[in-house]
Motif scaffolding. Structure first.
Motif, PDB file in Angstrom:
ATOM      1  N   HIS A 166      11.009 -20.571  -1.601  1.00 44.56           N
ATOM      2  CA  HIS A 166       9.608 -20.957  -1.359  1.00 44.56           C
ATOM      3  C   HIS A 166       9.105 -21.829  -2.497  1.00 44.56           C
ATOM      4  CE1 HIS A 166       9.546 -18.628   2.191  1.00 44.56           C
ATOM      5  NE2 HIS A 166       9.929 -17.541   1.538  1.00 44.56           N
ATOM      6  N   ALA A 172       1.123 -23.041  -3.958  1.00 47.76           N
ATOM      7  CA  ALA A 172       0.324 -21.964  -3.343  1.00 47.76           C
ATOM      8  C   ALA A 172      -1.163 -22.200  -3.603  1.00 47.76           C
ATOM      9  CB  ALA A 172       0.754 -20.611  -3.891  1.00 47.76           C
ATOM     10  N   ILE A 216       7.549 -18.433  -6.467  1.00 46.24           N
ATOM     11  CA  ILE A 216       7.153 -17.355  -5.555  1.00 46.24           C
ATOM     12  C   ILE A 216       8.237 -17.211  -4.481  1.00 46.24           C
ATOM     13  CG2 ILE A 216       5.407 -16.654  -3.876  1.00 46.24           C
ATOM     14  CD1 ILE A 216       3.379 -18.015  -5.760  1.00 46.24           C
ATOM     15  N   ASP A 218       8.312 -14.731  -2.214  1.00 41.03           N
ATOM     16  CA  ASP A 218       7.878 -14.031  -1.007  1.00 41.03           C
ATOM     17  C   ASP A 218       6.374 -14.295  -0.849  1.00 41.03           C
ATOM     18  OD1 ASP A 218       6.721 -11.915   0.431  1.00 41.03           O
ATOM     19  OD2 ASP A 218       6.991 -10.552  -1.261  1.00 41.03           O
ATOM     20  N   LYS A 219       6.087 -15.152   0.157  1.00 42.66           N
ATOM     21  CA  LYS A 219       4.710 -15.653   0.272  1.00 42.66           C
ATOM     22  C   LYS A 219       3.746 -14.655   0.901  1.00 42.66           C
ATOM     23  CE  LYS A 219       5.610 -19.930   1.896  1.00 42.66           C
ATOM     24  NZ  LYS A 219       5.410 -21.287   2.363  1.00 42.66           N
ATOM     25  N   THR A 220       4.260 -13.603   1.563  1.00 44.26           N
ATOM     26  CA  THR A 220       3.326 -12.724   2.258  1.00 44.26           C
ATOM     27  C   THR A 220       2.645 -11.720   1.335  1.00 44.26           C
ATOM     28  OG1 THR A 220       5.278 -11.537   2.969  1.00 44.26           O
ATOM     29  CG2 THR A 220       4.165 -12.873   4.636  1.00 44.26           C
ATOM     30  N   TYR A 222       3.706 -11.369  -2.172  1.00 43.44           N
ATOM     31  CA  TYR A 222       4.009 -11.744  -3.565  1.00 43.44           C
ATOM     32  C   TYR A 222       4.751 -10.641  -4.322  1.00 43.44           C
ATOM     33  CZ  TYR A 222       0.418 -15.122  -2.328  1.00 43.44           C
ATOM     34  OH  TYR A 222      -0.300 -16.085  -1.694  1.00 43.44           O
TER      35      TYR A 222
END
Ligand SMILES: Nc1ncnc2c1ncn2[C@@H]1O[C@H](COP(=O)(O)OP(=O)(O)OP(=O)(O)O)[C@@H](O)[C@H]1O
Length: 415
Positions: A166, A172, A216, A218-220, A222
């Motif tokens: 990501h 972000a 990051i 894991d975008k869902t 964090y």
């Protein structure tokens, strides 16, 4: 254990649910990493990384000895195309570039950081590799695999890291112009601060903390966040030259560029940059372009901090009292009075950070002119003399500084 398992294994350590386990992991990590290498050390078992990254990562995590030979030696040459399929560029910086690649044998995606030769000195490459490799023990620091290499054609040095699929924190924040919100800030910053605290406990200063260097995974929610780029990392109290550029992340003492002078490396440099990242995440913009009195937003902050101005500029309105306390303790020009990373972490994890959910018009400035509605005008008029006198003060200070600088230039020329 396959390559992915090895990657996951690397992140288990500080992510165990119970505090007890977490403390145990922290003790283990700090025990292992107290063997940080001298800046010019070289590790001997470089070929492992090329043969099988999963094996060598597992080996490193289990290894108790991390220190390599101090002598400079020939760095192993590799035919890149034989071992990796190299794909797109992931990013570029002042010191090199990072490319996505597939390790042919394991089919694992990895990131290769290249350092073009002869622009980059071998000693600089070795130092960055060593810091990156040995700091990988922490769950919130990018995993760097064992081995330093150079391409067969002598065009670049390189080392291999885990690939972050990501974006960085910068992307972000850019995707959420009003700020990424309090919950996300707590999740991300607690991990970043844990990594930097770990570095500081090892007497190391990162010196290049910025949103681009926070990856990051894991975008869902964090849950996997890691810091990277140890090219400027140095031991505490070492002396370095001033950088030739100044960014929004730099503390005031770094903005006073003095040609040919050296600067002593302190933790407070990281603390300032982390407070900038904290502001940037919550507001979606920087508090100022440069921390110099020539930059009006910074000058206004300093005036308020020194109690020369009674009112805090509007752009700080959205922050809770606790967040303002953090800014006061971190954005002080007196570097030795700044908070530690531990203090920052405690406050960010525990306290409310914003006064209320952000409304679209709540945000004034930094780089946009303010629009005043008619109803606001009455209030503004009553405040006008104070505001004008502040602007006048700023102009006077700026003019005085410019006069001082030109006097110095003239006297230097006359000498
Ligand atoms: N492991 C990785 N996975 C995915 N992207 C990465 C990875 N490592 C770096 N990048 C991307 O590449 C960019 C440049 O990498 P890096 O900061 O290590 O280079 P640099 O030359 O040291 O940069 P700088 O000029 O900031 O010192 C990063 O900002 C990031 O966006």
């Amino acid at each position: 254990m396959n390559f992915q398992d090895a990657l996951d294994y690397s992140s288990i350590e500080l992510k165990s649910s119970s505090n007890q386990q977490r403390q145990k992991s922290e003790q283990l990590i700090s025990k292992r990493s107290s063997l940080l290498p001298p800046s010019t050390s070289i590790r001997r078992h470089a070929s492992l990384a090329v043969d099988n990254p999963s094996q060598q990562l597992t080996a490193r995590k289990g290894s108790s000895s991390k220190r390599g030979s101090v002598a400079m030696e020939q760095i192993k040459k590799i035919d890149l195309d034989e071992v990796y399929s190299v794909f797109k560029q992931l990013g570029t910086g002042r010191f090199g570039y990072v490319k996505l690649a597939e390790h042919k044998q394991s089919k694992a995606n990895i990131a290769i950081k290249f350092f073009p030769r002869p622009q980059i000195k071998q000693s600089d490459f070795v130092r960055e590799y060593n810091f990156s490799f040995f700091l990988s023990a922490h769950a919130n620091i990018i995993d760097t695999y064992d081995g330093m290499f150079q391409t067969n054609d002598d065009s670049a040095f390189f080392f291999v890291q885990e690939f972050c699929p990501h974006a960085s924190l910068r992307e972000a924040v850019e995707a959420s112009p009003g700020g990424i919100g309090e919950t996300a800030v707590k999740e991300i910053l607690s991990k970043v601060l844990s990594a930097v605290e770990f570095m500081h406990n090892e007497n190391l200063v990162h010196r290049n903390l910025k949103a681009e260097n926070i990856l990051i995974f894991d975008k869902t929610n964090y849950s996997r966040v890691k810091i990277t780029d140890f090219g400027l990392t140095r031991k505490i109290d070492s002396t370095v030259k001033y950088l030739e550029y100044v960014t929004s992340y730099h503390a005031p003492e770094l903005c006073e560029t003095v040609v040919n002078e050296v600067l002593t490396v302190k933790y407070s440099i990281d603390v300032w940059a982390l407070a900038i990242i904290f502001y940037y995440c919550l507001k979606g913009r920087f508090p100022w372009q440069k921390a110099t009195i020539m930059c009006k937003p910074y000058w206004e902050w300093e005036q308020w901090l020194k109690r020369k101005s009674p009112s805090l500029p509007k752009r700080w309105d959205a922050f809770s009292d606790k967040s303002l306390k953090l800014f006061k303790k971190c954005f002080t020009p007196k570097a030795k009075d700044r908070w530690s990373v531990k203090d920052m972490r405690k406050l960010i994890v525990k306290e409310k950070l914003l006064k209320q959910p952000k409304s679209e018009n709540a945000d004034e400035y930094v780089y946009y002119p303010e629009e005043t509605s008619k109803s606001d005008k009455k209030v503004d008029e009553s405040k006008a003399p104070k505001k004008r006198s502040l602007i006048q003060q700023w102009i006077n200070t700026t003019l005085n500084t410019m006069a001082e600088i030109s006097e110095q230039v003239v006297s230097a020329r006359d000498e």
